[in-house]
Design an enzyme around this catalytic site. Structure first.
Site, mmCIF file in Angstrom:
data_model
loop_
_atom_site.group_PDB
_atom_site.id
_atom_site.type_symbol
_atom_site.label_atom_id
_atom_site.label_comp_id
_atom_site.label_asym_id
_atom_site.label_seq_id
_atom_site.Cartn_x
_atom_site.Cartn_y
_atom_site.Cartn_z
ATOM 1 N N ASP A 1 -7.216 -0.452 -4.944
ATOM 2 C CA ASP A 1 -7.472 0.380 -3.758
ATOM 3 C C ASP A 1 -8.603 1.353 -4.062
ATOM 4 O OD1 ASP A 1 -5.577 -0.805 -2.129
ATOM 5 O OD2 ASP A 1 -4.046 0.640 -2.694
ATOM 6 N N THR A 2 -9.197 1.815 -2.999
ATOM 7 C CA THR A 2 -10.530 2.381 -3.118
ATOM 8 C C THR A 2 -10.774 3.340 -1.966
ATOM 9 O OG1 THR A 2 -11.229 0.299 -4.086
ATOM 10 C CG2 THR A 2 -12.966 1.661 -3.193
ATOM 11 N N ILE A 3 -11.785 4.197 -2.073
ATOM 12 C CA ILE A 3 -12.281 4.927 -0.916
ATOM 13 C C ILE A 3 -13.734 4.550 -0.699
ATOM 14 C CG2 ILE A 3 -10.684 6.860 -1.138
ATOM 15 C CD1 ILE A 3 -14.318 7.538 -1.930
#
Length: 565
Positions: free
Chosen positions: A372-374
């Site tokens: 997961d990431t932004i």
């Protein structure tokens, strides 16, 4: 029975009223439009921080760093100073795009032989072994040195203040935080620094992280060396020595990211830009090259033909992704050939319009010779635009949280392979395959759209869908993100963690596709499933080349916001 249940689930989507302006069933809201500056992030407070920085004279790069620092506090489920960073920057002075690869390397003292002696066939997803050097802080300073205007102490001040005084936790972030706590609480330092009495903070609950405030203050005062060569590095070194890990002071002190040349392909008059491997960005370019051979002015959005051709192009690109994408310092990929129109024309011949590919081999060297990431994006009054993506990888990362530092180290090293001879085989000092990719679109040599869509293997698929929504289907920036998404799964992976695709994989459709599309895909032989949530998170900024006005869009499936002034 399984197919009937899948079909019923797909058709049980909620009813949507058509948007009163556009008539599109999926439209959620208008684009944000502003004359001077724009920011789009996955958290409204981070968006406001970015705008404040630019209002006070900072550049779009300053704003992006400030927002990223705040998101490490506010969205630790996706990013933080323990992770890596990639960025593409449009510089209005030179009228050119610049790429930055801020990914870290594996520990020098960890070897493939160690894993083999432990009897491991894959690198564990959590704990000390998948941890690689975090490259985000180095990336901040590299970007700031080249394009920053405001002092770094002013850039980091908002995140430090929120970390000390607290902020209310957003809804989606609270949900993912709650999912992470049971998995990560056993790792030393996690519960003490990332729970409230052993539980995740709830929606709206005030969250403080004074340890992170101290870390950011040290970085603000002492620069990037405070992180990689000072007390922070020594704390990390001691923590891993005490907990069976290999990341060392020497690994941190030796770290450096690098400026890289973005690569592009032209799609119907628009130049789409990505960064070269060790990331997966060129998969989007390969897909677009294949899809350019079809006339989507005659193929409606959301039709079975649209979804089928998209999925088949994805299979072709991802077969090459599994074979060729790796750290170019160890395994150079034939990037120019992979993203060439001639190669796409060859590969397109493998696609049937009536049935799906069950298995796909990567292109061979002979053919190529003819993660997961932004995600956030900012744009300032001078015309600078930043496309930035940052991640801890698997949600909150490895779970390893050194005492007193207020952040968790990434587990990106899980992406290595423990088989000799593979392009992504583990080696000391090597960068793992990366899923995080920023993107940019130019037209006629001018900036058009800075955008990204986070979410593992969904990212290149999402990039292609956004480009098609804008270029082929005439959507505006917000509609392009609101439109229902497609994800294809079960290809061969660059990590070698599953077997080669032999059954055509699975087509996952978000609610919003009509029954006729589902039926048409099944008639062709696709395995279609309904899935909740794996479709990534999108942010984008478009610049009007005539007026300089900015248009912003944010992910309607998350907590974020696009805003400007």
């Amino acid at each position: 029975m399984r197919y009937l249940l899948t079909l019923l689930l797909l058709c049980a989507a909620p009813a949507y009223a058509a948007d009163r302006i556009t008539g599109r069933d999926f439209a959620t809201r208008s684009e944000v439009i502003a004359p001077h500056a724009m920011a789009a992030t996955s958290h409204p407070l981070a968006t406001q921080i970015a705008l404040d920085v630019m209002k006070q004279g900072g550049s779009a790069v300053d704003a992006a760093i400030a927002a990223n620092a705040a998101l490490g506090l506010m969205e630790p489920t996706g990013n933080g100073v323990g992770g890596d960073l990639f960025a593409i920057v449009w510089d209005p002075k030179t009228k050119k795009l610049y790429g930055y690869n801020g990914s870290g390397r594996s520990p020098k003292s960890l070897t493939l032989d160690y894993f083999q002696k432990q009897g491991l066939t894959d690198i564990p997803p959590l704990g000390p072994l998948p941890v690689s050097v975090p490259g985000a802080v180095d990336g901040w300073f590299a970007l700031h040195d080249r394009f920053g205007k405001a002092p770094m102490k002013d850039v980091l001040a908002p995140a430090i203040r929120y970390a000390r005084e607290g902020h209310p936790v957003a809804e989606t972030i609270a949900y993912y935080w709650g999912r992470s706590v049971p998995r990560l609480s056993k790792y030393p330092g996690f519960s003490e620094q990332f729970t409230v009495g052993g539980r995740a903070p709830r929606t709206g609950e005030l969250w403080k992280n004074p340890n992170l405030a101290d870390t950011l203050q040290k970085i603000s005062d002492g620069g990037r060396d405070a992180f990689y060569k000072g007390d922070i590095a020594r704390t990390i070194d001691a923590y891993f020595k005490a907990n069976g890990g290999f990341l060392s002071y020497e690994d941190l002190a030796a770290h450096h990211g690098e400026w890289v040349e973005p690569v592009s392909t032209n799609y119907r008059g628009y130049d789409i830009w990505e960064l070269p491997p060790n990331g997966q960005g060129i998969a989007a370019l390969q897909m677009l090259n294949v899809l350019e051979g079809y006339d989507f002015s005659k193929i409606p959005f959301g039709s079975a033909e649209h979804v089928h051709l998209f999925v088949e192009a994805k299979k072709l690109a991802f077969a090459d992704r599994a074979r060729w994408y790796a750290d170019p310092a160890f395994q150079p990929a034939p990037v120019a050939k992979l993203i060439s129109k001639a190669y796409a024309q060859q590969r397109r011949k493998l696609i049937s319009e009536d049935k799906p590919l069950r298995e796909v081999q990567p292109g061979t060297p002979a053919e190529l010779d003819q993660g997961d990431t932004i995600y956030l994006t900012t744009a300032d009054a001078d015309g600078m635009m930043v496309s930035l993506i940052q991640s801890n990888y698997r949600g909150m990362g490895s779970g390893m949280a050194p005492p007193g530092l207020g952040f968790i180290l990434q587990d990106r090293g899980e992406m290595f392979v423990l088989k000799p001879g593979h392009p992504n085989t583990f080696e000391p000092g090597k960068r793992p395959f990366q899923t995080i990719i920023p993107a940019f679109i130019t037209k006629d040599g001018k900036p058009f759209v800075s955008f990204g869509l986070m979410g593992g293997a969904m990212q290149p698929q999402g990039h292609v869908q956004m480009v098609m929504n804008l270029v082929d289907f005439g959507m505006n920036l917000q509609e392009a993100g609101d439109a229902p998404r497609i994800q294809h799964e079960n290809d061969t992976e660059p990590t070698g963690q599953n077997t080669a695709m032999s059954d055509g994989g699975v087509v996952q459709l978000e609610s919003g596709f009509p029954y006729e599309t589902v039926r048409g895909l099944m008639d062709k032989g696709h395995h279609v499933e309904w899935a909740l949530g794996p479709y990534g998170g999108y942010q984008a900024i478009r610049r009007d080349p005539q007026t300089g006005v900015y248009f912003g869009a944010s992910e309607s499936r998350k907590d974020g916001q696009a805003a400007g002034y």
